[in-house]
Design a protein around this motif. Structure first.
Motif, PDB file in Angstrom:
ATOM      1  N   GLU A   1       1.167   3.641   2.157  1.00  0.00           N
ATOM      2  CA  GLU A   1       1.718   3.809   3.545  1.00  0.00           C
ATOM      3  C   GLU A   1       3.168   3.361   3.711  1.00  0.00           C
ATOM      4  O   GLU A   1       4.149   3.806   3.943  1.00  0.00           O
TER       5      GLU A   1
ATOM      6  N   VAL B   1      -3.997   9.463  -0.596  1.00  0.00           N
ATOM      7  CA  VAL B   1      -2.562   9.354  -1.253  1.00  0.00           C
ATOM      8  C   VAL B   1      -1.706  10.534  -1.274  1.00  0.00           C
ATOM      9  O   VAL B   1      -0.448  10.479  -0.932  1.00  0.00           O
TER      10      VAL B   1
ATOM     11  N   ALA C   1       5.391  13.264   2.919  1.00  0.00           N
ATOM     12  CA  ALA C   1       6.517  12.549   2.905  1.00  0.00           C
ATOM     13  C   ALA C   1       7.483  13.286   2.215  1.00  0.00           C
ATOM     14  O   ALA C   1       8.803  12.636   2.047  1.00  0.00           O
TER      15      ALA C   1
ATOM     16  N   ALA D   1      -0.628  12.049   1.882  1.00  0.00           N
ATOM     17  CA  ALA D   1       0.565  11.577   2.418  1.00  0.00           C
ATOM     18  C   ALA D   1       1.917  11.788   1.654  1.00  0.00           C
ATOM     19  O   ALA D   1       2.977  11.637   2.144  1.00  0.00           O
TER      20      ALA D   1
ATOM     21  N   ASP E   1       0.867  -1.102  -0.143  1.00  0.00           N
ATOM     22  CA  ASP E   1       0.042  -0.046  -0.018  1.00  0.00           C
ATOM     23  C   ASP E   1       1.011   1.251  -0.101  1.00  0.00           C
ATOM     24  O   ASP E   1       2.288   1.120   0.206  1.00  0.00           O
TER      25      ASP E   1
ATOM     26  N   ALA F   1       6.988   4.760   3.744  1.00  0.00           N
ATOM     27  CA  ALA F   1       7.861   4.403   4.720  1.00  0.00           C
ATOM     28  C   ALA F   1       8.980   3.785   4.415  1.00  0.00           C
ATOM     29  O   ALA F   1      10.048   3.902   5.068  1.00  0.00           O
TER      30      ALA F   1
END
Length: 362
Positions: free
Chosen positions: A62, A85, A92, A88, A60, A66
């Motif tokens: 996330e 998305v 990031a 996020a 996914d 990461a």
């Protein structure tokens, strides 16, 4: 300089165009490298990463954020997943390229604009029809004054989608697609029309459920007025067995037409000079850019160039918002049975937060 590290979230059919375009740019200039992808379907993800030689695959978005530092994230999920998305990705530290419709509502779009300001990163909406050489030529005809004033336009997206197409769970719903053919199909031609005619000032429209069983409309028609004095007729349909995307611009000194379906080449344009302007119009059209298809590759080249220059990549949020605003205006006019102006679509309007407003009642 190091290449931009790119990632793709969502590896369905449209993601292939993104990956193919990025691979082409990598081969041409080495300015971008596709390093990661994410998808909730493990088999689809595995096939995609293998085909395009992508080292990192994630279950996914996330997990991708990461595990991978990406300079540029391409969002190719169904429309209802675009905003979380994108937010996020911006948080990031990535720039974002998102398929259209970028968001389902004006309220969501303004969240992206605010996130851009907070993070210092950019969001670009895929609007590939703006970048073909035909579109560049017609804008140059306008800029130079050779075409004269725009007077009348036709903007028709008459496509065909059967009932099975809308039986897919997330299609034909306000909460996952934001609308029917006006939002999901006609947006391509509407965006190109606005990139040529500029600011719209009023819209009167109707929308119907004519044949398909779904929440949204399957047909809409609109009359649009522009600040420069032009008027346009806009038709959006998924009920038309003979499919066509057709735009016509009548200027003082020329008619310019585009007939295609999902993408155009130079051969899909036709120019008819007005009497007395044959030589000037024909020469100017022939001298314009050529041999650039209206495809993702043309836009992504410009995205990479803009990021290298430290500027907002096309199509920026300020460029894309009027298109979404006009679509909201079409729905607002259709469901309130009244003419709608851009100023009517602020945060106090129900059509700012939901394309269907407080309805519709079919």
């Amino acid at each position: 300089m190091k290449p931009f590290r790119a990632a793709i979230v969502g590896t369905g059919n449209i993601a292939r165009r993104h990956a193919e375009s990025l691979r082409r740019i990598a081969e041409e200039t080495g300015e971008v490298a596709l390093v990661a992808a994410a998808d909730t379907d493990p088999d689809r993800l595995a096939a995609f990463t293998a085909e395009f030689g992508i080292e990192a695959g994630y279950a996914d978005a996330e997990a991708l954020f990461a595990g991978t530092e990406a300079d540029l994230v391409h969002i190719c999920t169904p429309p209802g997943a675009h905003v979380p998305v994108a937010l996020a990705a911006l948080e990031a530290g990535s720039h974002v390229v998102v398929e259209k419709p970028a968001t389902l509502t004006l309220a969501e779009f303004d969240r992206l604009i605010e996130a851009e300001k907070q993070t210092g990163r950019y969001v670009a909406t895929v609007s590939q029809h703006r970048f073909g050489s035909g579109a560049l030529r017609i804008r140059e005809l306008l800029r130079s004054g050779i075409a004269g004033r725009p007077l009348l336009a036709l903007c028709n997206t008459t496509w065909f989608r059967d009932q099975a197409y809308f039986d897919v769970e997330w299609r034909g719903r306000w909460d996952t697609e934001g609308g029917g053919p006006t939002m999901g199909h006609g947006i391509h031609q509407i965006d190109l029309m606005l990139s040529i005619l500029g600011e719209w000032t009023s819209v009167s429209a109707l929308a119907r459920q004519q044949a398909r069983v779904m929440e949204t409309e399957d047909l809409s028609l609109a009359h649009v007025e522009f600040a420069g004095g032009a008027v346009a007729s806009v038709v959006n349909s998924i009920l038309s067995p003979r499919e066509e995307s057709y735009l016509r611009f009548d200027f003082e000194h020329a008619t310019v037409e585009l007939t295609h379906l999902y993408g155009y080449t130079d051969a899909d344009w036709r120019v008819t000079p007005a009497p007395g302007h044959e030589e000037e119009v024909t020469a100017a059209w022939a001298a314009g850019p050529s041999q650039v298809r209206s495809e993702h590759l043309a836009q992504f080249r410009e995205v990479v160039r803009a990021l290298r220059d430290g500027t907002a990549p096309p199509v920026s949020t300020s460029d894309a918002r009027p298109t979404l605003q006009l679509i909201a205006g079409i729905y607002a006019s259709a469901f309130t049975r009244s003419a709608v102006r851009p100023g009517d679509l602020g945060p106090e309007s129900p059509f700012y937060r939901f394309m269907q407003g407080a309805g519709p009642v079919w």
